[in-house]
Design a protein around this motif. Structure first.
Motif, PDB file in Angstrom:
ATOM      1  N   THR A 198       0.823  -1.202   0.000  1.00  0.00           N
ATOM      2  CA  THR A 198       0.000   0.000   0.000  1.00  0.00           C
ATOM      3  C   THR A 198       0.861   1.257   0.000  1.00  0.00           C
ATOM      4  O   THR A 198       0.552   2.236  -0.689  1.00  0.00           O
ATOM      5  N   LEU A 199       1.956   1.242   0.740  1.00  0.00           N
ATOM      6  CA  LEU A 199       2.863   2.397   0.744  1.00  0.00           C
ATOM      7  C   LEU A 199       3.461   2.626  -0.637  1.00  0.00           C
ATOM      8  O   LEU A 199       3.588   3.767  -1.099  1.00  0.00           O
ATOM      9  N   VAL A 200       3.819   1.536  -1.299  1.00  0.00           N
ATOM     10  CA  VAL A 200       4.355   1.653  -2.652  1.00  0.00           C
ATOM     11  C   VAL A 200       3.295   2.236  -3.586  1.00  0.00           C
ATOM     12  O   VAL A 200       3.555   3.167  -4.366  1.00  0.00           O
ATOM     13  N   GLY A 201       2.082   1.700  -3.521  1.00  0.00           N
ATOM     14  CA  GLY A 201       1.012   2.206  -4.377  1.00  0.00           C
ATOM     15  C   GLY A 201       0.687   3.651  -4.087  1.00  0.00           C
ATOM     16  O   GLY A 201       0.444   4.453  -5.000  1.00  0.00           O
ATOM     17  N   GLN A 202       0.678   4.028  -2.800  1.00  0.00           N
ATOM     18  CA  GLN A 202       0.405   5.422  -2.438  1.00  0.00           C
ATOM     19  C   GLN A 202       1.458   6.348  -3.039  1.00  0.00           C
ATOM     20  O   GLN A 202       1.132   7.403  -3.598  1.00  0.00           O
ATOM     21  N   SER A 203       2.709   5.961  -2.923  1.00  0.00           N
ATOM     22  CA  SER A 203       3.777   6.806  -3.424  1.00  0.00           C
ATOM     23  C   SER A 203       3.664   6.997  -4.932  1.00  0.00           C
ATOM     24  O   SER A 203       3.794   8.113  -5.452  1.00  0.00           O
ATOM     25  N   TRP A 204       3.405   5.892  -5.646  1.00  0.00           N
ATOM     26  CA  TRP A 204       3.256   6.019  -7.094  1.00  0.00           C
ATOM     27  C   TRP A 204       1.981   6.776  -7.464  1.00  0.00           C
ATOM     28  O   TRP A 204       1.950   7.511  -8.468  1.00  0.00           O
ATOM     29  N   GLY A 205       0.940   6.616  -6.680  1.00  0.00           N
ATOM     30  CA  GLY A 205      -0.268   7.382  -6.953  1.00  0.00           C
ATOM     31  C   GLY A 205      -0.038   8.872  -6.794  1.00  0.00           C
ATOM     32  O   GLY A 205      -0.470   9.680  -7.634  1.00  0.00           O
ATOM     33  N   LEU A 206       0.665   9.269  -5.733  1.00  0.00           N
ATOM     34  CA  LEU A 206       0.989  10.681  -5.545  1.00  0.00           C
ATOM     35  C   LEU A 206       1.913  11.182  -6.656  1.00  0.00           C
ATOM     36  O   LEU A 206       1.814  12.333  -7.095  1.00  0.00           O
ATOM     37  N   TYR A 207       2.819  10.307  -7.116  1.00  0.00           N
ATOM     38  CA  TYR A 207       3.705  10.676  -8.239  1.00  0.00           C
ATOM     39  C   TYR A 207       2.891  10.954  -9.491  1.00  0.00           C
ATOM     40  O   TYR A 207       3.078  11.961 -10.175  1.00  0.00           O
ATOM     41  N   ARG A 208       1.976  10.039  -9.817  1.00  0.00           N
ATOM     42  CA  ARG A 208       1.165  10.212 -11.034  1.00  0.00           C
ATOM     43  C   ARG A 208       0.291  11.465 -10.940  1.00  0.00           C
ATOM     44  O   ARG A 208       0.112  12.186 -11.922  1.00  0.00           O
ATOM     45  N   ALA A 209      -0.264  11.723  -9.782  1.00  0.00           N
ATOM     46  CA  ALA A 209      -1.064  12.943  -9.617  1.00  0.00           C
ATOM     47  C   ALA A 209      -0.194  14.174  -9.796  1.00  0.00           C
ATOM     48  O   ALA A 209      -0.593  15.154 -10.442  1.00  0.00           O
ATOM     49  N   ALA A 210       1.019  14.130  -9.234  1.00  0.00           N
ATOM     50  CA  ALA A 210       1.924  15.279  -9.338  1.00  0.00           C
ATOM     51  C   ALA A 210       2.300  15.558 -10.781  1.00  0.00           C
ATOM     52  O   ALA A 210       2.433  16.720 -11.184  1.00  0.00           O
ATOM     53  N   LEU A 211       2.461  14.510 -11.599  1.00  0.00           N
ATOM     54  CA  LEU A 211       2.764  14.718 -13.019  1.00  0.00           C
ATOM     55  C   LEU A 211       1.648  15.488 -13.712  1.00  0.00           C
ATOM     56  O   LEU A 211       1.892  16.187 -14.703  1.00  0.00           O
ATOM     57  N   ARG A 212       0.444  15.362 -13.193  1.00  0.00           N
ATOM     58  CA  ARG A 212      -0.703  16.061 -13.764  1.00  0.00           C
ATOM     59  C   ARG A 212      -0.909  17.436 -13.129  1.00  0.00           C
ATOM     60  O   ARG A 212      -1.882  18.120 -13.414  1.00  0.00           O
ATOM     61  N   GLY A 213       0.011  17.810 -12.258  1.00  0.00           N
ATOM     62  CA  GLY A 213      -0.097  19.112 -11.602  1.00  0.00           C
ATOM     63  C   GLY A 213      -1.043  19.125 -10.423  1.00  0.00           C
ATOM     64  O   GLY A 213      -1.422  20.197  -9.944  1.00  0.00           O
ATOM     65  N   ILE A 214      -1.439  17.946  -9.952  1.00  0.00           N
ATOM     66  CA  ILE A 214      -2.361  17.864  -8.819  1.00  0.00           C
ATOM     67  C   ILE A 214      -1.580  17.496  -7.573  1.00  0.00           C
ATOM     68  O   ILE A 214      -1.094  16.361  -7.436  1.00  0.00           O
ATOM     69  N   THR A 215      -1.423  18.451  -6.687  1.00  0.00           N
ATOM     70  CA  THR A 215      -0.704  18.212  -5.440  1.00  0.00           C
ATOM     71  C   THR A 215      -1.238  19.169  -4.388  1.00  0.00           C
ATOM     72  O   THR A 215      -2.142  19.971  -4.645  1.00  0.00           O
TER      73      THR A 215
ATOM     74  N   PRO B  14      15.825   4.276 -15.237  1.00  0.00           N
ATOM     75  CA  PRO B  14      14.366   4.265 -15.173  1.00  0.00           C
ATOM     76  C   PRO B  14      13.774   5.661 -15.419  1.00  0.00           C
ATOM     77  O   PRO B  14      14.245   6.651 -14.871  1.00  0.00           O
ATOM     78  N   THR B  15      12.753   5.710 -16.232  1.00  0.00           N
ATOM     79  CA  THR B  15      12.127   6.982 -16.623  1.00  0.00           C
ATOM     80  C   THR B  15      10.600   6.829 -16.601  1.00  0.00           C
ATOM     81  O   THR B  15       9.971   6.666 -17.645  1.00  0.00           O
ATOM     82  N   PRO B  16       9.997   6.868 -15.426  1.00  0.00           N
ATOM     83  CA  PRO B  16       8.579   6.507 -15.314  1.00  0.00           C
ATOM     84  C   PRO B  16       7.614   7.488 -15.958  1.00  0.00           C
ATOM     85  O   PRO B  16       6.449   7.148 -16.145  1.00  0.00           O
ATOM     86  N   HIS B  17       8.074   8.700 -16.296  1.00  0.00           N
ATOM     87  CA  HIS B  17       7.133   9.614 -16.945  1.00  0.00           C
ATOM     88  C   HIS B  17       6.790   9.129 -18.348  1.00  0.00           C
ATOM     89  O   HIS B  17       5.811   9.594 -18.955  1.00  0.00           O
ATOM     90  N   LEU B  18       7.540   8.168 -18.879  1.00  0.00           N
ATOM     91  CA  LEU B  18       7.223   7.584 -20.182  1.00  0.00           C
ATOM     92  C   LEU B  18       6.266   6.401 -20.066  1.00  0.00           C
ATOM     93  O   LEU B  18       5.693   5.970 -21.070  1.00  0.00           O
ATOM     94  N   ASP B  19       6.105   5.880 -18.850  1.00  0.00           N
ATOM     95  CA  ASP B  19       5.249   4.699 -18.655  1.00  0.00           C
ATOM     96  C   ASP B  19       3.853   4.951 -19.213  1.00  0.00           C
ATOM     97  O   ASP B  19       3.229   5.987 -18.938  1.00  0.00           O
ATOM     98  N   GLY B  20       3.357   3.982 -19.972  1.00  0.00           N
ATOM     99  CA  GLY B  20       1.988   4.085 -20.473  1.00  0.00           C
ATOM    100  C   GLY B  20       1.800   5.110 -21.562  1.00  0.00           C
ATOM    101  O   GLY B  20       0.667   5.340 -21.996  1.00  0.00           O
TER     102      GLY B  20
END
Length: 669
Positions: A174-191, A632-638
């Motif tokens: 859950t901690l891993v998922g939370q961190s990646w979820g906050l990362y993905r939101a931050a990429l969208r400017g949501i923080t 690793p460059t996760p902003h390219l993921d998906g």
């Protein structure tokens, strides 16, 4: 932006390129091949299963209604593959139907559904994903749900990512998922401030490595943050975290905490002493103009770093941040350097300093002399880009660009240099008409790169070129001669300019349909699941494993091009330190393509180090150009298809430079 053409400029200045992350511990990642007996052939999953081929074909054809039927299949494997198909199709009309399968009896299906919903980025899925956090019994699925939520959450829903249910606060996945979820939101400017504070907490070494990596990168990539209050935590991570990925991203984030007195000295120390060159690059990119005096000695030292990528980054630092330095000093240092790209970038910094007239002329003449003597078209191109810092070099660059027998690569760099020169505040008023005519001349050549670059300049409101070129007929005529889909990127650039200047609604991009280049299942069937490829370069051999089961259409296209010898003799035309090495362009300048496009295949894979992806000019426009990630460059993921993974020769990948040759590409067992 497209991975065909450069992000920002070819100088690659800025922190956007230091993207050091590792995939989630609970997410599918690109992995080395499974060892098999010598000579063994392992058929791929499509070889004997016509239903899987049918689902992949429907995905390729973007046929939502037919795919939805497979979500109701009694076979969980087909339900999973149908759900994953929507991660590439991304049809929001299917969101509600896909959403209902978050309650599937099989964890693999639920995970695929969560990934697809994240890819669809539809806010209507937010509520269901939020409810699933506490309801989901499977740890890996829960992590996927949290990351998917970050891709589609609203600002109002962000607190659900920040504050976990009490029962889950100690759960590793859950901690891993939370961190990646906050990362993905931050990429969208949501923080938010609570989200930033939570990310800083997740940096603690007591948390899983994957969570720390995501948190560090979220802090590094989120725009507009002042991380000064968190400087102490970032310093600790940058200095002591056992993962280079965390140290590097934390160092980059320190650039947003530059008001803290200790930060410049720490960055200078990291740039000099960290054992991993990727962290040294991050430290250099975190340095900014405000701390120039305090860090420049470390940057001087980095110009001769044993790692060429570090040296290039140091030169980029001076180009971006140096002020009130002697241009002659930069010239003298440049003349002592061996690596041509570092030298050319430092020569650009020399010209940018605007020395007194006599000294400026001497620097300009030295750069022009190097241009004349250079043998590599890429070095010539970089030297023209250097001259783009000095408007007094306008005529020299113009003549070089439009020389009758000029190489394509040099012409492309040359026109970019002219555009950069025109953007200089001291570009002479008397030459503005000449520049406008040069753009028209570029467009009328019919060359796709010159046309695309000229069109982009024409829509730049700061240049105000419309009064000098009131008749846009030359652009329309040039566009009419383009061949689609081969020349799509140039077509897009011209159309965007016409829409902007004529004040008309944006014209949709004419993306090629699957029928124009369907998946060749005969080729796919001939490719074993463990198929490898050897890329022989001037720097050594790189071995890839093809991911035919995750990206059958992309792999089939790549294999066919290999069999034709398409890639033999091509160059790596783009190398961004600690980001990518990119090649496969038939022109050698990043503007080339084949006469067909293929559709994006966005499987649940991570861009880890050595991931091999297809460049594109937007979704479903992939062709022949490919890139290998240094880290690793996760902003390219998906967003970009991953179709292969480096399994040997990463040291070679790290040594590749612009202009290095792809001598031969071969299929091997």
């Amino acid at each position: 932006m497209s991975l065909y053409t450069p992000f920002f400029t070819r100088w690659q200045v800025g922190a956007a390129f230091t993207l050091l992350v590792l995939g989630s511990a609970c997410a599918t990642t690109t992995q080395p091949a499974v060892t098999t007996p010598a000579g063994a052939v392992v058929p791929n999953k499509f070889a004997a299963d016509t239903t899987l081929r049918r689902i992949a074909t429907l995905q390729d054809e973007r046929r939502t209604p037919a795919l939805l039927k497979y979500l109701e299949s009694p076979n969980s494997r087909y339900r999973e593959q149908a759900a994953l198909a929507f991660a590439s199709v991304q049809d929001k009309a299917a969101t509600d139907a896909v959403n209902t399968h978050l309650n599937d009896s099989e964890a693999a299906v639920r995970r695929a559904v969560a990934y697809a919903l994240g890819q669809m980025a539809d806010s209507t899925a937010e509520a269901t994903l939020r409810q699933q956090i506490a309801a989901e019994p499977n740890a890996a699925v829960r992590a996927e749900v949290l990351e998917a939520l970050g891709k589609c959450t609203s600002r109002a829903g962000l607190p659900a990512l920040v504050r976990l249910p009490t029962s889950l606060v100690a759960d590793t996945a859950t901690l891993v998922g939370q961190s990646w979820g906050l990362y993905r939101a931050a990429l969208r400017g949501i923080t938010s401030e609570p989200a930033v504070a939570r990310l800083v907490q997740l940096l603690g070494q007591e948390n899983p490595r994957s969570a720390r990596v995501a948190a560090a990168n979220a802090l590094a990539r989120t725009r507009g943050l002042d991380l000064t209050p968190y400087a102490a935590s970032l310093v600790t991570s940058a200095q002591t975290d056992p993962s280079y990925a965390v140290r590097g991203a934390a160092a980059l984030a320190l650039g947003k905490a530059s008001h803290a007195a200790t930060v410049p000295a720490l960055l200078a120390t990291l740039a000099r002493r960290d054992a991993d060159y990727r962290v040294r690059i991050s430290a250099l990119r975190a340095m900014n103009a405000a701390m120039y005096v305090q860090v420049k000695e470390a940057a001087w030292a980095a110009l001769t770093d044993a790692n060429d990528q570090v040296a290039v980054t140091a030169a980029e630092f001076f180009l971006a941040n140096a002020s009130q330095e002697s241009g002659t000093l930069f010239l003298e240092k440049a003349n002592k350097l061996v690596q041509w790209r570092v030298r050319a970038t430092l020569l650009a910094a020399a010209l940018k300093q605007r020395s007194v007239e006599q000294a400026q002329a001497a620097i300009r003449q030295a750069v022009q002399a190097r241009y004349t003597a250079a043998g590599s078209p890429y070095e010539k191109g970089y030297l023209l880009k250097a001259l783009g810092e000095d408007p007094a070099a306008y005529e020299f660059v113009r003549q070089a660009t439009f020389a009758p027998t000029q190489q394509l690569v040099v012409r492309t760099y040359g026109l970019e240099a002219l555009v950069a020169m025109r953007q200089q505040a001291d570009f002479p008023e008397a030459q503005r008409a000449s520049f406008a005519l040069a753009l028209r001349q570029a467009a009328e050549t019919g060359d796709v790169a010159l046309l695309g670059i000229a069109a982009e300049a024409l829509r730049n409101p700061k240049l105000n070129l419309r009064p000098l070129l009131p008749d846009l007929g030359f652009l329309q005529k040039a566009q009419a001669k383009l061949v689609l889909p081969r020349d799509l990127e140039a077509w897009q650039s011209v159309q965007q300019t016409l829409d902007f200047l004529l004040k008309q609604p944006a014209t949709p991009t004419p993306v090629a349909r699957a029928a124009s280049h369907p998946i060749d299942w005969a080729v796919v069937s001939s490719i074993p699941a463990t198929q490898r490829v050897v890329v022989r370069t001037g720097k050594g051999v790189i071995t890839l494993q093809l991911l035919v089961e995750e990206a059958p259409g992309s792999v089939a296209s790549f294999v066919e091009l290999i069999r034709q010898g398409f890639y033999d003799g091509k160059n790596f035309h783009r190398v961004v330190p600690n980001f990518v090495a990119q090649g496969g362009c038939p022109r050698g300048d990043g503007w080339g393509s084949t006469d067909y496009n293929i559709r994006s295949e966005l499987a649940n894979l991570r861009y880890g180090a050595g991931a091999v992806g297809l460049a594109s000019a937007g979704k479903d426009t992939e062709s022949c150009q490919w890139f290998i990630t240094h880290a690793p460059t996760p902003h390219l993921d998906g967003r970009y298809t991953i179709f292969a993974q480096v399994v040997a020769g990463m040291d070679v990948v790290q040594r590749l430079e612009i202009g290095d040759t792809i001598e031969r590409v071969e299929l091997v067992r």
